[in-house]
Scaffold this motif. Structure first.
Motif, mmCIF file in Angstrom:
data_model
loop_
_atom_site.group_PDB
_atom_site.id
_atom_site.type_symbol
_atom_site.label_atom_id
_atom_site.label_comp_id
_atom_site.label_asym_id
_atom_site.label_seq_id
_atom_site.Cartn_x
_atom_site.Cartn_y
_atom_site.Cartn_z
ATOM 1 N N GLN A 271 -15.402 -0.539 -1.834
ATOM 2 C CA GLN A 271 -15.049 -1.062 -0.539
ATOM 3 C C GLN A 271 -13.631 -1.581 -0.467
ATOM 4 N N GLY A 272 -12.803 -1.367 -1.476
ATOM 5 C CA GLY A 272 -11.441 -1.862 -1.403
ATOM 6 C C GLY A 272 -10.701 -1.540 -2.664
ATOM 7 N N ALA A 273 -9.435 -1.955 -2.713
ATOM 8 C CA ALA A 273 -8.603 -1.639 -3.870
ATOM 9 C C ALA A 273 -9.153 -2.252 -5.135
ATOM 10 N N ASP A 274 -9.822 -3.412 -4.988
ATOM 11 C CA ASP A 274 -10.334 -4.060 -6.189
ATOM 12 C C ASP A 274 -11.535 -3.330 -6.757
ATOM 13 N N ASN A 275 -12.206 -2.509 -5.917
ATOM 14 C CA ASN A 275 -13.405 -1.820 -6.376
ATOM 15 C C ASN A 275 -13.158 -0.365 -6.735
ATOM 16 N N LEU A 276 -11.886 0.070 -6.757
ATOM 17 C CA LEU A 276 -11.593 1.453 -7.093
ATOM 18 C C LEU A 276 -12.079 1.774 -8.498
ATOM 19 N N GLN B 228 -6.002 12.645 -17.357
ATOM 20 C CA GLN B 228 -6.123 14.037 -17.770
ATOM 21 C C GLN B 228 -4.785 14.746 -17.546
ATOM 22 N N PRO B 229 -4.450 15.709 -18.398
ATOM 23 C CA PRO B 229 -3.187 16.444 -18.215
ATOM 24 C C PRO B 229 -3.091 17.003 -16.799
ATOM 25 N N GLY B 230 -1.959 16.787 -16.176
ATOM 26 C CA GLY B 230 -1.747 17.243 -14.803
ATOM 27 C C GLY B 230 -1.849 16.129 -13.784
ATOM 28 N N ASP B 231 -2.434 14.996 -14.153
ATOM 29 C CA ASP B 231 -2.503 13.863 -13.230
ATOM 30 C C ASP B 231 -1.112 13.288 -13.004
ATOM 31 N N SER B 232 -0.841 12.858 -11.785
ATOM 32 C CA SER B 232 0.447 12.261 -11.470
ATOM 33 C C SER B 232 0.557 10.885 -12.121
ATOM 34 N N MET B 233 1.729 10.613 -12.681
ATOM 35 C CA MET B 233 1.949 9.302 -13.299
ATOM 36 C C MET B 233 1.914 8.190 -12.264
ATOM 37 N N ARG B 234 2.131 8.546 -11.013
ATOM 38 C CA ARG B 234 2.106 7.520 -9.980
ATOM 39 C C ARG B 234 0.696 7.005 -9.724
ATOM 40 N N ARG B 235 -0.310 7.716 -10.212
ATOM 41 C CA ARG B 235 -1.684 7.308 -9.961
ATOM 42 C C ARG B 235 -2.285 6.524 -11.129
ATOM 43 N N HIS C 16 -3.627 3.629 -13.129
ATOM 44 C CA HIS C 16 -4.196 2.316 -12.791
ATOM 45 C C HIS C 16 -3.886 1.369 -13.949
ATOM 46 N N TRP C 17 -2.802 0.590 -13.820
ATOM 47 C CA TRP C 17 -2.308 -0.205 -14.946
ATOM 48 C C TRP C 17 -3.280 -1.299 -15.392
ATOM 49 N N PRO C 18 -3.958 -2.013 -14.498
ATOM 50 C CA PRO C 18 -4.930 -3.011 -14.985
ATOM 51 C C PRO C 18 -6.043 -2.389 -15.824
ATOM 52 N N ALA C 19 -6.552 -1.225 -15.367
ATOM 53 C CA ALA C 19 -7.616 -0.555 -16.124
ATOM 54 C C ALA C 19 -7.069 -0.003 -17.437
ATOM 55 N N THR C 20 -5.809 0.440 -17.436
ATOM 56 C CA THR C 20 -5.185 0.940 -18.660
ATOM 57 C C THR C 20 -5.080 -0.176 -19.695
ATOM 58 N N ALA C 21 -4.654 -1.372 -19.253
ATOM 59 C CA ALA C 21 -4.540 -2.508 -20.184
ATOM 60 C C ALA C 21 -5.907 -2.935 -20.701
ATOM 61 N N HIS C 22 -6.912 -2.875 -19.841
ATOM 62 C CA HIS C 22 -8.243 -3.311 -20.233
ATOM 63 C C HIS C 22 -8.897 -2.354 -21.231
ATOM 64 N N ASN C 23 -8.653 -1.052 -21.044
ATOM 65 C CA ASN C 23 -9.294 -0.053 -21.902
ATOM 66 C C ASN C 23 -8.411 0.421 -23.044
ATOM 67 N N ASP C 24 -7.143 -0.048 -23.032
ATOM 68 C CA ASP C 24 -6.199 0.370 -24.056
ATOM 69 C C ASP C 24 -6.044 1.890 -24.068
ATOM 70 N N LEU D 83 -4.763 5.301 -21.129
ATOM 71 C CA LEU D 83 -4.301 5.590 -19.774
ATOM 72 C C LEU D 83 -5.483 5.890 -18.857
ATOM 73 N N MET D 84 -5.504 5.184 -17.727
ATOM 74 C CA MET D 84 -6.544 5.382 -16.724
ATOM 75 C C MET D 84 -5.852 5.658 -15.384
ATOM 76 N N VAL D 85 -6.473 6.483 -14.558
ATOM 77 C CA VAL D 85 -5.916 6.798 -13.238
ATOM 78 C C VAL D 85 -6.935 6.461 -12.157
ATOM 79 N N ARG D 86 -6.404 6.220 -10.956
ATOM 80 C CA ARG D 86 -7.268 5.926 -9.819
ATOM 81 C C ARG D 86 -8.031 7.182 -9.412
ATOM 82 N N GLN D 87 -9.229 6.969 -8.895
ATOM 83 C CA GLN D 87 -9.996 8.100 -8.385
ATOM 84 C C GLN D 87 -9.279 8.681 -7.182
#
Length: 422
Positions: A198-203, A209-216, A218-226, A228-232
């Motif tokens: 329902q919002g940015a906090d719940n994304l 995956q190779p080919g994903d844009s670096m602009r996508r 998700h830095w908080p999730a990347t730090a949490h999981n150690d 690289l994670m991207v937004r859906q």
């Protein structure tokens, strides 16, 4: 070559006088009158011979600016005439052939040109303005050039040059937004996105995956999981609109099937069709332009791409009536589908047509009905079934009709504004 009488008024008068002198000389036995007659005929003969034995090479190029002009607009035609001749030319006249769909004075005096022995052609530009009266493809030319001998006794006319095409497109009227609220019927200004949560906090983030844009990323999730994670991926809904032009031959004048511009009512419909498509594209809709049987009249016009509208307008330069599909066919086509704004441009509107179109408003976020003819209370009946309806009879201001089909939204906008102020 024009085979008109080769003598001017002066040459014709000289010939008549010569014949009169011959008759008088025979009756009176006057050698002087006979001499005068011979002199006049010799002058006429020399003028004709000199006019035809002098070699003149004439070349012509013609251009129209613009080459594609909207109905009611103006174009400037430039005819470049180059003459190569050993002898100087005397003043003459010119006239460029203009078809009935265009209007303007296209003739004038052709000036005298000097001898070309001293180098090159002698050239002149003939310029005139035309007004586009009828939609269609029109051809200018050929140019008729008339020259005279130095004595003004004989004349010679010739048609020169190739034909030049001028395309007259339907007029595209600038219309205001269909509704008072920006994007109220689904335009790009109101495009929605669908996300999980329902919002940015719940994304929900997923591994990179190779080919994903670096602009996508998700830095908080990347730090949490150690890792690289991207937004859906966001899924944007594509705002769509449909413009339907009723082209059924039986519903228009017979001449509308023969050539463009022949039926004022059909011309009003074509103008409304392209103007509505232009307004919707400008407001960000992907616009489909269809016939009543569902046949596409152009490719889908991408939202915001005004160049696509230019292509549509040019294509409609030669559009005529076609087919036999009734309005009931259109209702069946939309029986299981929905769309954003739906603009239907049709001919005569009566009780039978209103009944056939009654199911359509339920399948559109903003159904607009524009008719070139209205019988009785057909407009009121159409409004009662859910249409935003208006007449676009020939002579009606299209902008006023368009405002009429938007007036309900204007009232709603005022109510909403008063509510916020309160």
């Amino acid at each position: 070559m024009n085979h008109a009488w080769p003598l001017t008024i002066r040459g014709t008068t000289a010939t008549i006088l010569a014949l009169a002198f011959f008759i008088a000389a025979a009756q009176l036995g006057s050698v002087q009158l006979l001499a005068f007659g011979v002199l006049l005929l010799a002058l006429v003969a020399v003028s004709l011979i000199a006019l035809h034995i002098a070699r003149r090479d004439v070349t012509l190029t013609r251009s129209s600016n613009p080459a594609v002009v909207a109905a009611g607009g103006q174009a400037r035609v430039t005819v470049h005439v180059a003459v190569r001749t050993a002898l100087p030319t005397t003043p003459g006249t010119w006239a460029d052939a203009v078809p009935a769909g265009l209007a303007g004075r296209s003739d004038g005096r052709f000036p005298a040109l000097g001898s070309g022995l001293r180098g090159g052609d002698r050239a002149i530009d003939l310029v005139y303005d035309l007004q586009a009266r009828q939609r269609g493809v029109h051809w200018l030319g050929p140019l008729e050039l008339t020259i005279r001998d130095p004595f003004g006794i004989a004349r010679r006319s010739a048609e020169i040059g190739e034909l030049t095409r001028v395309i007259v497109t339907p007029e595209c009227v600038e219309l205001p937004p269909l509704t008072a609220f920006a994007g109220a019927t689904g335009g790009l200004l109101n495009a929605t996105t669908t996300r999980v949560g329902q919002g940015a906090d719940n994304l929900i983030a997923r591994p990179y995956q190779p080919g994903d844009s670096m602009r996508r990323i998700h830095w908080p999730a990347t730090a949490h999981n150690d890792a690289l994670m991207v937004r859906q991926e966001e899924q944007e809904s594509t705002p769509e609109a449909t413009v339907v032009l009723d082209r059924a031959t039986a519903r228009w004048a017979a001449a509308a099937a023969e050539r463009p511009g022949a039926d004022p009512a059909f011309e009003a419909a074509v103008r409304a069709c392209v103007s509505a498509a232009n307004a919707l594209v400008r407001d960000g809709y992907a616009v489909q332009v269809l016939d009543t049987d569902g046949t596409p009249l152009s490719e889908v016009l991408a939202g915001g791409e005004q160049s696509a509208v230019v292509t549509l307008v040019t294509r409609f330069a030669m559009l005529t009536t076609h087919g036999t599909a009734g309005l009931g066919t259109l209702a069946r086509l939309w029986s299981g589908a929905n769309t954003g704004p739906l603009v239907l441009v049709t001919s005569a509107l009566g009780a039978e047509e209103v009944e056939a179109l009654a199911p359509l408003p339920a399948h559109s976020m903003h159904p607009v009905l524009l008719a070139t003819g209205v019988a009785g209370d057909a407009l009121e009946r159409a409004v009662a079934t859910g249409w935003y309806a208006a007449s676009i009879a020939p002579g009606t201001e299209l902008r006023d009709a368009w405002l009429q089909v938007s007036q309900t939204d204007l009232i709603a906008a005022e109510v909403a504004a008063h509510g916020r102020a309160g």
